[in-house]
Design an enzyme around this catalytic site. Structure first.
Site, PDB file in Angstrom:
ATOM      1  N   LEU A 120      42.542  -6.209-112.200  1.00  0.00           N
ATOM      2  CA  LEU A 120      43.709  -6.701-111.909  1.00  0.00           C
ATOM      3  C   LEU A 120      44.254  -7.185-113.193  1.00  0.00           C
ATOM      4  O   LEU A 120      45.174  -7.978-113.105  1.00  0.00           O
ATOM      5  CB  LEU A 120      43.518  -7.752-110.891  1.00  0.00           C
ATOM      6  N   PRO A 137      35.805 -13.669-114.294  1.00  0.00           N
ATOM      7  CA  PRO A 137      35.640 -14.800-113.180  1.00  0.00           C
ATOM      8  C   PRO A 137      36.614 -14.685-112.088  1.00  0.00           C
ATOM      9  O   PRO A 137      36.324 -15.041-110.990  1.00  0.00           O
ATOM     10  CB  PRO A 137      35.755 -16.012-113.959  1.00  0.00           C
ATOM     11  N   CYS A 138      37.869 -14.086-112.245  1.00  0.00           N
ATOM     12  CA  CYS A 138      38.502 -13.709-111.385  1.00  0.00           C
ATOM     13  C   CYS A 138      38.018 -13.107-109.941  1.00  0.00           C
ATOM     14  O   CYS A 138      38.286 -13.595-108.835  1.00  0.00           O
ATOM     15  CB  CYS A 138      39.754 -13.097-111.667  1.00  0.00           C
ATOM     16  N   HIS A 139      37.456 -12.055-110.066  1.00  0.00           N
ATOM     17  CA  HIS A 139      36.814 -11.337-108.799  1.00  0.00           C
ATOM     18  C   HIS A 139      35.396 -10.695-109.044  1.00  0.00           C
ATOM     19  O   HIS A 139      35.012 -10.080-108.089  1.00  0.00           O
ATOM     20  CB  HIS A 139      37.893 -10.038-108.601  1.00  0.00           C
ATOM     21  N   GLY A 140      34.898 -11.142-110.167  1.00  0.00           N
ATOM     22  CA  GLY A 140      33.338 -11.059-110.234  1.00  0.00           C
ATOM     23  C   GLY A 140      33.054  -9.658-110.876  1.00  0.00           C
ATOM     24  O   GLY A 140      32.045  -9.168-110.529  1.00  0.00           O
TER      25      GLY A 140
END
Length: 174
Positions: A120, A137-140
């Site tokens: 993203l 870290p936003c969605h791994g």
């Protein structure tokens, strides 16, 4: 007596053609400045490429440069990181790409990539994640030491920008 269907060229025909040609040339001359103003200006062209001096980096370090508004991760990889990237079975990767395909020949220690997660558009953190590469870290999403996606929702590897080495320590990006 034979008659011809060909019309004689008159002075009026000549005036029509000359007026049309003159009008076309005038319209082109009038339109040229409007078309020419759509070219990029000097400041935009200056941002098209950047040169980064990496002489101050030591093995295992990285820097972030900015190119066209995007972060560029430049990492001076250790031999262990290169070996770990080469040891991966490419067939097991989501976006199969060898370590050699992601670096320049003879410069495998330098990894240059756009630091934007392909999921993203977040900016991943360096030297973190399950594969000691980059971690978003936003969605791994986890990337390995070659910037290839290994785990998480990102569909593709970190993008490699067009670059070349101007010398052993200067990289031209763009």
């Amino acid at each position: 007596m034979a008659t011809s269907d060909k019309a004689e060229h008159t002075r009026r025909d000549f005036l029509y053609i000359a007026t049309g040609a003159f009008g076309a040339v005038g319209a082109a001359a009038l339109a040229w400045p409007f078309i020419d103003q759509m070219n990029p200006d000097a400041s935009a062209l200056a941002l098209a490429s950047i040169e980064v001096d990496v002489s101050s980096l030591e093995e295992g370090q990285g820097i972030v440069a900015k190119w066209r508004g995007k972060p560029i991760f430049i990492r001076y990889r250790t031999q262990a990181e290169i070996d770990a990237a080469k040891a991966v079975d490419v067939a097991s990767l989501r976006d199969p790409q060898t370590d050699v395909e992601r670096t320049k020949p003879g410069k495998e220690q330098w990894l240059v990539q756009i630091g934007i997660c392909t999921h993203l558009g977040c900016v991943p953190l360096g030297e973190s994640g399950d594969y000691e590469g980059w971690f978003c870290p936003c969605h791994g999403s986890h990337y390995d030491t070659a910037g290839r996606i290994r785990k998480g929702p990102a569909p593709l590897n970190l993008e490699i920008p067009p670059y070349e080495f101007l010398s052993d320590t200067v990289i031209k990006i763009g």
